[in-house]
Design a protein around this motif. Structure first.
Motif, PDB file in Angstrom:
ATOM      1  N   LYS A   1     -34.640  22.867  25.009  1.00 32.88           N
ATOM      2  CA  LYS A   1     -33.936  22.180  26.221  1.00 32.88           C
ATOM      3  C   LYS A   1     -34.421  20.955  26.774  1.00 32.88           C
ATOM      4  CE  LYS A   1     -33.094  27.039  27.807  1.00 32.88           C
ATOM      5  NZ  LYS A   1     -33.180  27.750  29.054  1.00 32.88           N
ATOM      6  N   LYS A   2     -33.654  20.373  27.564  1.00 36.90           N
ATOM      7  CA  LYS A   2     -33.966  18.993  28.098  1.00 36.90           C
ATOM      8  C   LYS A   2     -35.430  18.981  28.976  1.00 36.90           C
ATOM      9  CE  LYS A   2     -29.179  17.481  29.136  1.00 36.90           C
ATOM     10  NZ  LYS A   2     -28.183  16.969  30.118  1.00 36.90           N
ATOM     11  N   LYS A   3     -35.445  20.029  29.789  1.00 35.74           N
ATOM     12  CA  LYS A   3     -36.614  20.138  30.623  1.00 35.74           C
ATOM     13  C   LYS A   3     -37.769  20.946  30.167  1.00 35.74           C
ATOM     14  CE  LYS A   3     -34.674  18.340  34.656  1.00 35.74           C
ATOM     15  NZ  LYS A   3     -34.488  18.437  36.081  1.00 35.74           N
ATOM     16  N   LYS A   4     -37.196  22.218  29.529  1.00 38.54           N
ATOM     17  CA  LYS A   4     -38.345  23.357  29.178  1.00 38.54           C
ATOM     18  C   LYS A   4     -37.987  23.897  27.906  1.00 38.54           C
ATOM     19  CE  LYS A   4     -40.526  27.245  30.675  1.00 38.54           C
ATOM     20  NZ  LYS A   4     -40.494  28.377  31.697  1.00 38.54           N
TER      21      LYS A   4
ATOM     22  N   GLU B   1     -48.224  24.202  19.062  1.00 37.88           N
ATOM     23  CA  GLU B   1     -47.460  23.067  18.664  1.00 37.88           C
ATOM     24  C   GLU B   1     -46.550  22.184  19.941  1.00 37.88           C
ATOM     25  OE1 GLU B   1     -47.323  21.480  15.666  1.00 37.88           O
ATOM     26  OE2 GLU B   1     -48.815  22.852  14.942  1.00 37.88           O
ATOM     27  N   LYS B   2     -46.660  21.073  19.645  1.00 37.81           N
ATOM     28  CA  LYS B   2     -45.893  20.291  20.717  1.00 37.81           C
ATOM     29  C   LYS B   2     -44.550  19.875  19.952  1.00 37.81           C
ATOM     30  CE  LYS B   2     -49.036  19.811  23.634  1.00 37.81           C
ATOM     31  NZ  LYS B   2     -49.297  20.453  24.717  1.00 37.81           N
ATOM     32  N   TYR B   3     -43.199  20.547  20.766  1.00 36.20           N
ATOM     33  CA  TYR B   3     -41.872  20.492  20.362  1.00 36.20           C
ATOM     34  C   TYR B   3     -41.230  19.435  21.509  1.00 36.20           C
ATOM     35  CZ  TYR B   3     -43.076  24.750  17.901  1.00 36.20           C
ATOM     36  OH  TYR B   3     -43.815  25.706  17.106  1.00 36.20           O
ATOM     37  N   PRO B   4     -40.296  18.577  20.611  1.00 38.29           N
ATOM     38  CA  PRO B   4     -39.825  17.750  21.274  1.00 38.29           C
ATOM     39  C   PRO B   4     -38.735  18.275  22.264  1.00 38.29           C
ATOM     40  CG  PRO B   4     -38.912  17.410  19.168  1.00 38.29           C
ATOM     41  CD  PRO B   4     -40.107  18.410  19.195  1.00 38.29           C
ATOM     42  N   SER B   5     -38.552  17.832  23.264  1.00 34.84           N
ATOM     43  CA  SER B   5     -37.241  18.200  24.374  1.00 34.84           C
ATOM     44  C   SER B   5     -35.918  17.688  23.623  1.00 34.84           C
ATOM     45  CB  SER B   5     -37.350  17.935  25.599  1.00 34.84           C
ATOM     46  OG  SER B   5     -38.656  18.461  26.083  1.00 34.84           O
ATOM     47  N   SER B   6     -34.667  18.454  23.971  1.00 31.13           N
ATOM     48  CA  SER B   6     -33.608  18.089  23.704  1.00 31.13           C
ATOM     49  C   SER B   6     -33.141  17.017  24.542  1.00 31.13           C
ATOM     50  CB  SER B   6     -32.431  19.064  23.496  1.00 31.13           C
ATOM     51  OG  SER B   6     -31.443  18.685  23.212  1.00 31.13           O
TER      52      SER B   6
ATOM     53  N   LYS C   1     -29.765  15.708  24.993  1.00 33.91           N
ATOM     54  CA  LYS C   1     -28.512  16.294  25.510  1.00 33.91           C
ATOM     55  C   LYS C   1     -28.376  17.848  25.566  1.00 33.91           C
ATOM     56  CE  LYS C   1     -25.756  12.156  23.835  1.00 33.91           C
ATOM     57  NZ  LYS C   1     -24.639  11.953  22.839  1.00 33.91           N
ATOM     58  N   ASP C   2     -27.683  18.521  24.782  1.00 32.48           N
ATOM     59  CA  ASP C   2     -27.406  19.781  24.717  1.00 32.48           C
ATOM     60  C   ASP C   2     -28.787  20.551  23.999  1.00 32.48           C
ATOM     61  OD1 ASP C   2     -25.064  19.214  25.411  1.00 32.48           O
ATOM     62  OD2 ASP C   2     -24.037  19.068  23.545  1.00 32.48           O
ATOM     63  N   SER C   3     -28.808  21.550  24.673  1.00 31.86           N
ATOM     64  CA  SER C   3     -29.971  22.412  24.071  1.00 31.86           C
ATOM     65  C   SER C   3     -29.778  22.864  22.572  1.00 31.86           C
ATOM     66  CB  SER C   3     -30.135  23.758  25.008  1.00 31.86           C
ATOM     67  OG  SER C   3     -28.931  24.759  24.869  1.00 31.86           O
ATOM     68  N   VAL C   4     -30.826  23.056  21.789  1.00 28.53           N
ATOM     69  CA  VAL C   4     -30.720  23.368  20.396  1.00 28.53           C
ATOM     70  C   VAL C   4     -31.437  24.694  20.342  1.00 28.53           C
ATOM     71  CG1 VAL C   4     -31.651  22.782  18.098  1.00 28.53           C
ATOM     72  CG2 VAL C   4     -31.060  20.995  19.756  1.00 28.53           C
ATOM     73  N   LYS C   5     -30.792  25.680  19.613  1.00 34.80           N
ATOM     74  CA  LYS C   5     -31.249  27.020  19.240  1.00 34.80           C
ATOM     75  C   LYS C   5     -31.441  27.335  17.895  1.00 34.80           C
ATOM     76  CE  LYS C   5     -30.298  30.434  22.182  1.00 34.80           C
ATOM     77  NZ  LYS C   5     -29.342  31.688  22.797  1.00 34.80           N
ATOM     78  N   ILE C   6     -32.631  27.567  17.586  1.00 35.57           N
ATOM     79  CA  ILE C   6     -33.052  28.085  16.035  1.00 35.57           C
ATOM     80  C   ILE C   6     -33.508  29.471  16.209  1.00 35.57           C
ATOM     81  CG2 ILE C   6     -34.638  27.585  14.426  1.00 35.57           C
ATOM     82  CD1 ILE C   6     -34.608  24.567  15.498  1.00 35.57           C
ATOM     83  N   ARG C   7     -33.098  30.130  15.230  1.00 32.58           N
ATOM     84  CA  ARG C   7     -33.502  31.786  15.230  1.00 32.58           C
ATOM     85  C   ARG C   7     -34.066  32.104  13.735  1.00 32.58           C
ATOM     86  NH1 ARG C   7     -29.533  36.130  17.558  1.00 32.58           N
ATOM     87  NH2 ARG C   7     -30.260  35.159  19.345  1.00 32.58           N
ATOM     88  N   LEU C   8     -35.197  32.422  13.598  1.00 30.28           N
ATOM     89  CA  LEU C   8     -35.582  32.530  12.415  1.00 30.28           C
ATOM     90  C   LEU C   8     -36.096  34.313  12.370  1.00 30.28           C
ATOM     91  CD1 LEU C   8     -38.489  30.153  12.223  1.00 30.28           C
ATOM     92  CD2 LEU C   8     -36.143  29.677  11.166  1.00 30.28           C
ATOM     93  N   ILE C   9     -35.542  34.875  11.163  1.00 25.06           N
ATOM     94  CA  ILE C   9     -35.681  36.378  11.122  1.00 25.06           C
ATOM     95  C   ILE C   9     -36.413  36.585   9.627  1.00 25.06           C
ATOM     96  CG2 ILE C   9     -34.287  38.716  10.710  1.00 25.06           C
ATOM     97  CD1 ILE C   9     -32.088  37.459  12.454  1.00 25.06           C
ATOM     98  N   TYR C  10     -37.492  37.263   9.926  1.00 26.86           N
ATOM     99  CA  TYR C  10     -38.436  37.489   8.818  1.00 26.86           C
ATOM    100  C   TYR C  10     -38.322  39.127   8.568  1.00 26.86           C
ATOM    101  CZ  TYR C  10     -40.451  32.893   9.669  1.00 26.86           C
ATOM    102  OH  TYR C  10     -40.536  31.847   9.831  1.00 26.86           O
TER     103      TYR C  10
END
Length: 61
Positions: A7-10, A36-41, A43-52
């Motif tokens: 997200k933008k802030k968190k 790990e340090k992940y960059p904030s978005s 504009k719009d939030s980015v959602k990634i889902r990984l299923i193992y």
């Protein structure tokens, strides 16, 4: 299942464990992912889902 929502802030990371997956392995994995340090978005939030899918291992055979 692991879900990243940048997200933008968190940033939010959600984990789900099904059945009797080794919780000690999952705890170590969570520590590595959370360190790990992940960059904030910007504009719009980015959602990634990984299923193992984890195959069971039986060492008695």
């Amino acid at each position: 299942m692991i879900e990243f929502e940048l997200k933008k802030k968190k940033n939010e990371i959600t984990y789900a464990v099904k059945d009797d997956l080794d919780l000690d392995i999952m705890k170590v994995f969570e520590q590595r992912v959370n360190s790990e340090k992940y960059p904030s978005s910007k504009k719009d939030s980015v959602k990634i889902r990984l299923i193992y899918k984890v195959n069971s291992f039986n060492d008695t055979e």
